[in-house]
Design a protein around this motif. Sequence first.
Motif, short mmCIF file in Angstrom:
data_model
loop_
_atom_site.label_atom_id
_atom_site.label_comp_id
_atom_site.label_asym_id
_atom_site.label_seq_id
_atom_site.Cartn_x
_atom_site.Cartn_y
_atom_site.Cartn_z
N TYR A 189 23.12 -5.20 26.19
CA TYR A 189 23.32 -6.56 25.70
C TYR A 189 24.67 -6.64 24.99
O TYR A 189 24.82 -6.13 23.89
N THR A 190 25.63 -7.27 25.63
CA THR A 190 26.93 -7.39 24.98
C THR A 190 27.81 -8.39 25.71
O THR A 190 27.59 -8.69 26.88
N ASP A 191 28.78 -8.87 24.99
CA ASP A 191 29.88 -9.62 25.60
C ASP A 191 31.08 -8.70 25.50
O ASP A 191 31.86 -8.77 24.57
N TRP A 192 31.23 -7.81 26.48
CA TRP A 192 32.20 -6.71 26.41
C TRP A 192 33.63 -7.25 26.45
O TRP A 192 34.04 -7.86 27.44
N PRO A 193 34.41 -7.03 25.39
CA PRO A 193 35.76 -7.59 25.36
C PRO A 193 36.77 -6.79 26.18
O PRO A 193 37.81 -7.33 26.57
N GLY A 194 36.51 -5.50 26.43
CA GLY A 194 37.45 -4.68 27.18
C GLY A 194 38.26 -3.75 26.29
O GLY A 194 38.16 -3.79 25.06
N LEU A 195 39.07 -2.89 26.92
CA LEU A 195 39.83 -1.88 26.20
C LEU A 195 41.35 -2.07 26.29
O LEU A 195 42.11 -1.22 25.83
N ALA A 196 41.75 -3.17 26.87
CA ALA A 196 43.19 -3.43 26.93
C ALA A 196 43.72 -3.62 25.51
O ALA A 196 42.99 -4.01 24.59
N GLN A 197 44.99 -3.32 25.32
CA GLN A 197 45.59 -3.36 23.99
C GLN A 197 45.35 -4.70 23.29
O GLN A 197 45.02 -4.75 22.11
N ASN A 198 45.47 -5.78 24.04
CA ASN A 198 45.31 -7.10 23.43
C ASN A 198 43.85 -7.49 23.23
O ASN A 198 43.55 -8.56 22.71
N LEU A 200 41.68 -5.21 21.78
CA LEU A 200 41.18 -4.36 20.71
C LEU A 200 41.39 -5.01 19.35
O LEU A 200 42.33 -5.80 19.16
N TYR A 201 40.53 -4.66 18.42
CA TYR A 201 40.65 -5.17 17.05
C TYR A 201 41.83 -4.50 16.37
O TYR A 201 41.89 -3.27 16.29
N GLN A 202 42.76 -5.28 15.91
CA GLN A 202 43.97 -4.78 15.26
C GLN A 202 44.71 -3.73 16.11
O GLN A 202 45.33 -2.80 15.60
N GLY A 203 44.57 -3.87 17.42
CA GLY A 203 45.32 -3.04 18.35
C GLY A 203 44.81 -1.64 18.57
O GLY A 203 45.40 -0.88 19.36
N GLY A 204 43.70 -1.23 17.92
CA GLY A 204 43.25 0.14 18.09
C GLY A 204 41.76 0.39 18.01
O GLY A 204 41.30 1.50 18.26
N ASP A 205 40.97 -0.64 17.66
CA ASP A 205 39.52 -0.46 17.50
C ASP A 205 38.75 -1.35 18.46
O ASP A 205 39.25 -2.38 18.92
N LEU A 206 37.51 -0.96 18.73
CA LEU A 206 36.63 -1.82 19.49
C LEU A 206 36.33 -3.08 18.68
O LEU A 206 36.04 -3.00 17.49
N GLU A 207 36.37 -4.21 19.34
CA GLU A 207 36.04 -5.48 18.70
C GLU A 207 34.52 -5.60 18.55
O GLU A 207 33.76 -5.09 19.38
N VAL A 208 34.07 -6.23 17.48
CA VAL A 208 32.64 -6.48 17.28
C VAL A 208 32.24 -7.71 18.10
O VAL A 208 32.84 -8.78 17.95
N SER A 209 31.25 -7.55 18.98
CA SER A 209 30.79 -8.67 19.79
C SER A 209 29.46 -9.23 19.28
O SER A 209 29.14 -10.39 19.55
N THR A 210 28.69 -8.41 18.56
CA THR A 210 27.40 -8.85 18.04
C THR A 210 27.24 -8.34 16.61
O THR A 210 27.36 -7.14 16.37
N ASP A 211 26.99 -9.23 15.68
CA ASP A 211 26.75 -8.83 14.30
C ASP A 211 25.42 -8.08 14.20
O ASP A 211 24.41 -8.51 14.78
N TRP A 212 25.40 -6.98 13.47
CA TRP A 212 24.16 -6.17 13.36
C TRP A 212 23.01 -6.98 12.78
O TRP A 212 21.83 -6.71 13.07
N ARG A 213 23.31 -7.99 11.96
CA ARG A 213 22.25 -8.80 11.37
C ARG A 213 21.52 -9.64 12.42
O ARG A 213 20.35 -9.98 12.26
N THR A 214 22.22 -9.93 13.51
CA THR A 214 21.56 -10.66 14.61
C THR A 214 20.49 -9.79 15.25
O THR A 214 19.39 -10.26 15.57
N VAL A 215 20.79 -8.50 15.42
CA VAL A 215 19.83 -7.56 16.02
C VAL A 215 18.65 -7.34 15.08
O VAL A 215 17.48 -7.47 15.47
N LEU A 216 18.94 -7.01 13.83
CA LEU A 216 17.85 -6.74 12.89
C LEU A 216 17.09 -8.01 12.53
O LEU A 216 15.90 -7.95 12.22
#
Length: 250
Positions: A189-198, A200-216
């Motif tokens: 279950y995800t809206d996968w943003p991808g791994l291209a440089q643009n 990524l979060y701040q150019g180097g991290d995986l972007e958050v697509s789902t807040d953990w509070r939504t799951v819990l």
Amino acid sequence: MGAATQTSLRGDEPAIAISGIENFSLTARPEELEAIKATLTELNDGTDSLAVQAQQALAAADLLQQADPLQYQPDNGAAYPDSAFGQTLLQVGQLIKAQELGMEVICVDIGGWDTHNQQNVELANLLQDFSDSLAAFYTDMGSRMAYITVVTMSEFGRRAYENASGGTDHGHGNCILALGGGVNGGVVYTDWPGLAQNQLYQGGDLEVSTDWRTVLGELVNRRLNNTALDQVFPDYPMPPFLNLFKTLGA
């Protein structure tokens, strides 16, 4: 299960932290044990925070000893790894089977994921222990998994790129795994943003697509029948559920 009670379990409802069932007891000479226990009970016969914690600890020690931790044998041929995580899950299984304990929520910590160096070796060992322990727990619980839901999560992810030491540094996005009879499984279950440089979060991290509070939040609502999500997660406007979990009883 650990050295401290997780923040998420602190509140009006009783919660207690233990490092192991077999060690959680009042230790004294056998002929003096009951007298000491009676004295401690009398000394903590109050309503202040310290007295309440003492009362909970004494009551929990009595209940846990009734579980007879040294005699536990897993069911269905389950073989738990001889690791800290594996042996903790074994004790979790024992607590769940001791129905008179009335367990509702159990938290377990597993450390070692700060893989700054040589991640290829470290991560392989960590994931092997992680998966083998969860598989043993699933096997041990058998039909009980119909009403058990396991959720795994971390407080931070790892960077998308390797560092100079062959590892990854602290990141942003991560993944959550769900296991149990109440899970609509076999799906990512995800809206996968991808791994291209643009992407990524701040150019180097995986972007958050789902807040953990939504799951819990969905877990609390559908598996615990708790609709007061505005109190469980204050100031968080709960988005539509992802349909990760089945409604209890469905």
